[in-house]
Design a protein around this motif. Sequence first.
Motif, PDB file in Angstrom:
ATOM      1  N   MET A   1       0.831  -1.189   0.000  1.00 37.16           N
ATOM      2  CA  MET A   1       0.000   0.000   0.000  1.00 37.16           C
ATOM      3  C   MET A   1       0.874   1.251   0.000  1.00 37.16           C
ATOM      4  O   MET A   1       1.839   1.340   0.731  1.00 37.16           O
ATOM      5  N   SER A   2       0.508   2.203  -0.819  1.00 38.30           N
ATOM      6  CA  SER A   2       1.292   3.428  -0.933  1.00 38.30           C
ATOM      7  C   SER A   2       0.979   4.382   0.213  1.00 38.30           C
ATOM      8  O   SER A   2      -0.157   4.500   0.651  1.00 38.30           O
ATOM      9  N   THR A   3       2.018   5.048   0.675  1.00 40.52           N
ATOM     10  CA  THR A   3       1.860   6.139   1.639  1.00 40.52           C
ATOM     11  C   THR A   3       2.565   7.350   1.047  1.00 40.52           C
ATOM     12  O   THR A   3       3.103   7.293  -0.054  1.00 40.52           O
ATOM     13  N   LYS A   4       2.596   8.439   1.817  1.00 44.53           N
ATOM     14  CA  LYS A   4       3.270   9.645   1.342  1.00 44.53           C
ATOM     15  C   LYS A   4       4.762   9.384   1.118  1.00 44.53           C
ATOM     16  O   LYS A   4       5.401  10.050   0.331  1.00 44.53           O
ATOM     17  N   ALA A  10       2.825  -1.697  -7.600  1.00 45.67           N
ATOM     18  CA  ALA A  10       1.581  -1.604  -8.373  1.00 45.67           C
ATOM     19  C   ALA A  10       1.190  -0.138  -8.583  1.00 45.67           C
ATOM     20  O   ALA A  10       0.791   0.262  -9.680  1.00 45.67           O
ATOM     21  N   ALA A  11       1.322   0.674  -7.539  1.00 43.54           N
ATOM     22  CA  ALA A  11       1.003   2.101  -7.656  1.00 43.54           C
ATOM     23  C   ALA A  11       1.988   2.783  -8.609  1.00 43.54           C
ATOM     24  O   ALA A  11       1.598   3.643  -9.406  1.00 43.54           O
ATOM     25  N   MET A  16       2.926   5.507 -13.731  1.00 42.20           N
ATOM     26  CA  MET A  16       3.740   5.709 -14.924  1.00 42.20           C
ATOM     27  C   MET A  16       3.039   5.246 -16.201  1.00 42.20           C
ATOM     28  O   MET A  16       3.577   5.416 -17.294  1.00 42.20           O
ATOM     29  N   ALA A  17       1.837   4.713 -16.068  1.00 42.43           N
ATOM     30  CA  ALA A  17       1.053   4.303 -17.244  1.00 42.43           C
ATOM     31  C   ALA A  17       0.229   5.457 -17.800  1.00 42.43           C
ATOM     32  O   ALA A  17      -0.477   5.284 -18.790  1.00 42.43           O
ATOM     33  N   ILE A  82      -2.727   7.214  -7.513  1.00 46.51           N
ATOM     34  CA  ILE A  82      -2.030   6.431  -6.479  1.00 46.51           C
ATOM     35  C   ILE A  82      -2.694   6.534  -5.112  1.00 46.51           C
ATOM     36  O   ILE A  82      -2.270   5.869  -4.169  1.00 46.51           O
ATOM     37  N   GLY A  83      -3.718   7.366  -4.994  1.00 46.60           N
ATOM     38  CA  GLY A  83      -4.454   7.466  -3.740  1.00 46.60           C
ATOM     39  C   GLY A  83      -3.752   8.251  -2.654  1.00 46.60           C
ATOM     40  O   GLY A  83      -4.075   8.117  -1.479  1.00 46.60           O
TER      41      GLY A  83
END
Length: 176
Positions: A1-4, A10-11, A16-17, A82-83
Amino acid sequence: MSTKYTLDPAARRRLMATPAGWVATGFGSGLAPKAQGTVGSLAALVPWLLLWPVLSAWGWLVVIVLSFALGVWACDAAGRTIGVDDHRSLVWDEFVGQWIALLPLVAVPGAAWIPLGFGLFRLFDVWKPWPIGWFDRRVKGGMGVMLDDVIAGIFAGIALYAIQHVVLHQFRFLLV
């Protein structure tokens, strides 16, 4: 999971897509493993150096205004992808802020001033004195990503101009 602070693979692929992801990450410079803002500011020097000899002050203002608008859109879209609203990999704001900080070099050229302009911008961007920090905490989305660095660039540009003025006019005897 992405954070700051981290961007999961995956993010990173989702980001980059998209064209917005490429712009927002400063053409990938924001994906550096550390010091993304500094790397983005360094990457911003490449187009600056290419355009510096050919653009007037008015030309730079047009580039900066258009790049700011592009950045608001790209950083907003990338943050949604990316949320994370203001992820550290989004460095287009460093590009625009760095260019603003270097604007005094259009009037008083000299490559020796570039490191000082770079350093002053990084100082104000990291330090975030009022009102930079106030905007950073309160304005969200693409506008929030861009605005604090624009103000940091303005502060750095004013400081660079003031230092140039003092050195060139008060201490000109040292330059002879």
